[in-house]
Design a protein around this motif. Sequence first.
Motif, PDB file in Angstrom:
ATOM      1  N   LEU A 145       3.485   9.441  -5.930  1.00  0.00           N
ATOM      2  CA  LEU A 145       4.183  10.651  -5.495  1.00  0.00           C
ATOM      3  C   LEU A 145       5.473  10.848  -6.285  1.00  0.00           C
ATOM      4  CD1 LEU A 145       4.142  12.983  -3.539  1.00  0.00           C
ATOM      5  CD2 LEU A 145       5.216  11.509  -1.818  1.00  0.00           C
ATOM      6  N   ASP A 146       6.180   9.758  -6.518  1.00  0.00           N
ATOM      7  CA  ASP A 146       7.418   9.830  -7.290  1.00  0.00           C
ATOM      8  C   ASP A 146       7.142  10.350  -8.704  1.00  0.00           C
ATOM      9  OD1 ASP A 146      10.147   9.476  -7.779  1.00  0.00           O
ATOM     10  OD2 ASP A 146       9.869   7.442  -8.523  1.00  0.00           O
ATOM     11  N   ASP A 147       6.114   9.795  -9.343  1.00  0.00           N
ATOM     12  CA  ASP A 147       5.751  10.251 -10.700  1.00  0.00           C
ATOM     13  C   ASP A 147       5.376  11.741 -10.703  1.00  0.00           C
ATOM     14  OD1 ASP A 147       6.167   7.690 -11.633  1.00  0.00           O
ATOM     15  OD2 ASP A 147       4.044   7.134 -11.605  1.00  0.00           O
ATOM     16  N   TYR A 148       4.618  12.141  -9.675  1.00  0.00           N
ATOM     17  CA  TYR A 148       4.196  13.548  -9.589  1.00  0.00           C
ATOM     18  C   TYR A 148       5.395  14.467  -9.414  1.00  0.00           C
ATOM     19  CZ  TYR A 148       2.761  17.917  -7.472  1.00  0.00           C
ATOM     20  OH  TYR A 148       2.636  19.255  -7.184  1.00  0.00           O
ATOM     21  N   LEU A 149       6.312  14.096  -8.508  1.00  0.00           N
ATOM     22  CA  LEU A 149       7.451  14.957  -8.205  1.00  0.00           C
ATOM     23  C   LEU A 149       8.382  15.099  -9.407  1.00  0.00           C
ATOM     24  CD1 LEU A 149       8.228  13.781  -4.571  1.00  0.00           C
ATOM     25  CD2 LEU A 149       7.467  16.060  -5.262  1.00  0.00           C
ATOM     26  N   GLN A 198       0.835  -1.208   0.000  1.00  0.00           N
ATOM     27  CA  GLN A 198       0.000   0.000   0.000  1.00  0.00           C
ATOM     28  C   GLN A 198       0.868   1.255   0.000  1.00  0.00           C
ATOM     29  OE1 GLN A 198      -3.334   0.008  -0.443  1.00  0.00           O
ATOM     30  NE2 GLN A 198      -3.006  -2.189  -0.708  1.00  0.00           N
ATOM     31  N   ARG A 199       1.938   1.261   0.794  1.00  0.00           N
ATOM     32  CA  ARG A 199       2.857   2.401   0.808  1.00  0.00           C
ATOM     33  C   ARG A 199       3.494   2.593  -0.565  1.00  0.00           C
ATOM     34  NH1 ARG A 199       7.546   2.382   4.801  1.00  0.00           N
ATOM     35  NH2 ARG A 199       7.655   4.582   4.264  1.00  0.00           N
ATOM     36  N   LEU A 200       3.823   1.488  -1.210  1.00  0.00           N
ATOM     37  CA  LEU A 200       4.491   1.564  -2.507  1.00  0.00           C
ATOM     38  C   LEU A 200       3.590   2.227  -3.546  1.00  0.00           C
ATOM     39  CD1 LEU A 200       7.078   0.840  -3.994  1.00  0.00           C
ATOM     40  CD2 LEU A 200       6.070  -1.387  -4.544  1.00  0.00           C
ATOM     41  N   LYS A 201       2.299   1.930  -3.483  1.00  0.00           N
ATOM     42  CA  LYS A 201       1.363   2.557  -4.420  1.00  0.00           C
ATOM     43  C   LYS A 201       1.386   4.085  -4.266  1.00  0.00           C
ATOM     44  CE  LYS A 201      -1.904  -1.322  -4.633  1.00  0.00           C
ATOM     45  NZ  LYS A 201      -3.268  -1.769  -4.255  1.00  0.00           N
ATOM     46  N   THR A 202       1.327   4.550  -3.019  1.00  0.00           N
ATOM     47  CA  THR A 202       1.341   5.989  -2.751  1.00  0.00           C
ATOM     48  C   THR A 202       2.661   6.620  -3.171  1.00  0.00           C
ATOM     49  OG1 THR A 202      -0.185   5.723  -0.890  1.00  0.00           O
ATOM     50  CG2 THR A 202       1.102   7.745  -0.955  1.00  0.00           C
ATOM     51  N   LEU A 203       3.768   5.949  -2.816  1.00  0.00           N
ATOM     52  CA  LEU A 203       5.084   6.497  -3.140  1.00  0.00           C
ATOM     53  C   LEU A 203       5.335   6.542  -4.645  1.00  0.00           C
ATOM     54  CD1 LEU A 203       7.324   4.947  -0.360  1.00  0.00           C
ATOM     55  CD2 LEU A 203       6.973   7.376  -0.785  1.00  0.00           C
ATOM     56  N   THR A 204       4.838   5.533  -5.364  1.00  0.00           N
ATOM     57  CA  THR A 204       5.013   5.519  -6.820  1.00  0.00           C
ATOM     58  C   THR A 204       4.242   6.678  -7.450  1.00  0.00           C
ATOM     59  OG1 THR A 204       5.335   3.122  -6.840  1.00  0.00           O
ATOM     60  CG2 THR A 204       4.728   4.160  -8.926  1.00  0.00           C
ATOM     61  N   GLN A 250       2.062  21.096  -0.640  1.00  0.00           N
ATOM     62  CA  GLN A 250       0.627  20.948  -0.412  1.00  0.00           C
ATOM     63  C   GLN A 250       0.111  19.657  -1.046  1.00  0.00           C
ATOM     64  OE1 GLN A 250      -1.770  24.186  -1.871  1.00  0.00           O
ATOM     65  NE2 GLN A 250      -3.705  23.253  -1.216  1.00  0.00           N
ATOM     66  N   HIS A 251       0.564  19.375  -2.262  1.00  0.00           N
ATOM     67  CA  HIS A 251       0.128  18.156  -2.944  1.00  0.00           C
ATOM     68  C   HIS A 251       0.622  16.916  -2.205  1.00  0.00           C
ATOM     69  CE1 HIS A 251      -1.213  15.785  -6.425  1.00  0.00           C
ATOM     70  NE2 HIS A 251      -0.126  15.051  -6.211  1.00  0.00           N
ATOM     71  N   VAL A 252       1.857  16.978  -1.737  1.00  0.00           N
ATOM     72  CA  VAL A 252       2.427  15.854  -0.985  1.00  0.00           C
ATOM     73  C   VAL A 252       1.623  15.603   0.281  1.00  0.00           C
ATOM     74  CG1 VAL A 252       4.429  15.064   0.343  1.00  0.00           C
ATOM     75  CG2 VAL A 252       4.750  16.120  -1.908  1.00  0.00           C
ATOM     76  N   ASP A 253       1.286  16.658   1.003  1.00  0.00           N
ATOM     77  CA  ASP A 253       0.492  16.523   2.228  1.00  0.00           C
ATOM     78  C   ASP A 253      -0.882  15.911   1.934  1.00  0.00           C
ATOM     79  OD1 ASP A 253       2.419  17.479   3.917  1.00  0.00           O
ATOM     80  OD2 ASP A 253       1.685  19.548   3.911  1.00  0.00           O
ATOM     81  N   GLU A 254      -1.481  16.334   0.838  1.00  0.00           N
ATOM     82  CA  GLU A 254      -2.800  15.808   0.479  1.00  0.00           C
ATOM     83  C   GLU A 254      -2.727  14.331   0.112  1.00  0.00           C
ATOM     84  OE1 GLU A 254      -4.053  18.353  -2.669  1.00  0.00           O
ATOM     85  OE2 GLU A 254      -4.624  20.021  -1.341  1.00  0.00           O
ATOM     86  N   LEU A 255      -1.710  13.969  -0.663  1.00  0.00           N
ATOM     87  CA  LEU A 255      -1.586  12.584  -1.119  1.00  0.00           C
ATOM     88  C   LEU A 255      -1.227  11.642   0.017  1.00  0.00           C
ATOM     89  CD1 LEU A 255      -1.672  10.730  -3.595  1.00  0.00           C
ATOM     90  CD2 LEU A 255       0.765  11.186  -3.927  1.00  0.00           C
ATOM     91  N   THR A 256      -0.380  12.110   0.933  1.00  0.00           N
ATOM     92  CA  THR A 256       0.079  11.250   2.032  1.00  0.00           C
ATOM     93  C   THR A 256      -0.703  11.473   3.323  1.00  0.00           C
ATOM     94  OG1 THR A 256       1.748  12.858   2.756  1.00  0.00           O
ATOM     95  CG2 THR A 256       2.408  11.247   1.085  1.00  0.00           C
ATOM     96  N   LYS A 257      -1.689  12.372   3.276  1.00  0.00           N
ATOM     97  CA  LYS A 257      -2.459  12.733   4.484  1.00  0.00           C
ATOM     98  C   LYS A 257      -1.525  13.189   5.602  1.00  0.00           C
ATOM     99  CE  LYS A 257      -6.314   9.640   3.417  1.00  0.00           C
ATOM    100  NZ  LYS A 257      -5.830   9.266   2.063  1.00  0.00           N
ATOM    101  N   GLY A 258      -0.452  13.867   5.208  1.00  0.00           N
ATOM    102  CA  GLY A 258       0.497  14.397   6.183  1.00  0.00           C
ATOM    103  C   GLY A 258       1.320  13.336   6.886  1.00  0.00           C
ATOM    104  N   GLN A 259       1.345  12.099   6.341  1.00  0.00           N
ATOM    105  CA  GLN A 259       2.045  10.992   6.989  1.00  0.00           C
ATOM    106  C   GLN A 259       3.107  10.405   6.064  1.00  0.00           C
ATOM    107  OE1 GLN A 259       1.429  10.095  10.224  1.00  0.00           O
ATOM    108  NE2 GLN A 259       0.016  11.822  10.271  1.00  0.00           N
ATOM    109  N   LEU A 260       3.994  11.228   5.551  1.00  0.00           N
ATOM    110  CA  LEU A 260       5.072  10.743   4.706  1.00  0.00           C
ATOM    111  C   LEU A 260       6.223  10.272   5.595  1.00  0.00           C
ATOM    112  CD1 LEU A 260       6.331  10.269   1.952  1.00  0.00           C
ATOM    113  CD2 LEU A 260       7.107  12.653   1.955  1.00  0.00           C
ATOM    114  N   TYR A 261       6.335   8.951   5.729  1.00  0.00           N
ATOM    115  CA  TYR A 261       7.374   8.368   6.592  1.00  0.00           C
ATOM    116  C   TYR A 261       8.534   7.914   5.720  1.00  0.00           C
ATOM    117  CZ  TYR A 261       9.805   4.967   9.518  1.00  0.00           C
ATOM    118  OH  TYR A 261      10.770   4.266  10.199  1.00  0.00           O
TER     119      TYR A 261
END
Length: 209
Positions: free
Chosen positions: A60-64, A52-58, A79-90
């Motif tokens: 995010l990686d594409d977006y960045l 599940q983390r990998l899906k979000t990170l992938t 702002q986009h990173v916070d929205e995508l990760t719900k402020g929980q980018l570990y």
Amino acid sequence: MIVLSILTALGLEAWIEHTHHAHAAATASAQIEAELSANLADIRKVHDADVQRLKTLTQLDDYLIQAVKEGTDAATIRQHVDELTKGQLYLGLYLPEMRHEAWDVAVANQSASWIDANRLRHYATIYADQGEFERRIVFNTSVNLQGSRMNDVDAGLKAGTIQPIEMMNAVNSMDSSIGDTVVALDSLERAFKLELPDLVATAPVPSTR
């Protein structure tokens, strides 16, 4: 009569010793299998969480990568990173707990030597595979993740000072690390299925599966 008594005593002693060994082997096997079952349950749990983390990170990686190419400003990116990760980018790895105390005890008190040889080989293979997994993760972490750099990125995220290219590089490293970890966990679970299919069949399965 004396000879018969001696033979009877020797036979009884051998039977007692055999019974002791059989009991010790059964106890050691039960403890080893309970330990391995708990390890497998944790492997499955961490694997599913990492997928599940990998899906979000992938995502995010594409977006960045695209955002950096387009020169998107840092505030918009954060702002986009916070929205995508719900402020929980570990920026770290979650890993299963590979316990091996039961195996170590069985080897130390020699009860492992009384376990059925074929079963013992399967146990030894799994514990060796667990050790190889841990070595692979250590190598992967040393290549993809540098603790001090990730700490700086994490501090920059919290302070809102991190620059887009720093975030892109950090997320790309995490994406690679977690992707490799998922592959390694898949391989480890396959080893369990190959070596101990009966244990796998009775091990707890995460509710997400």
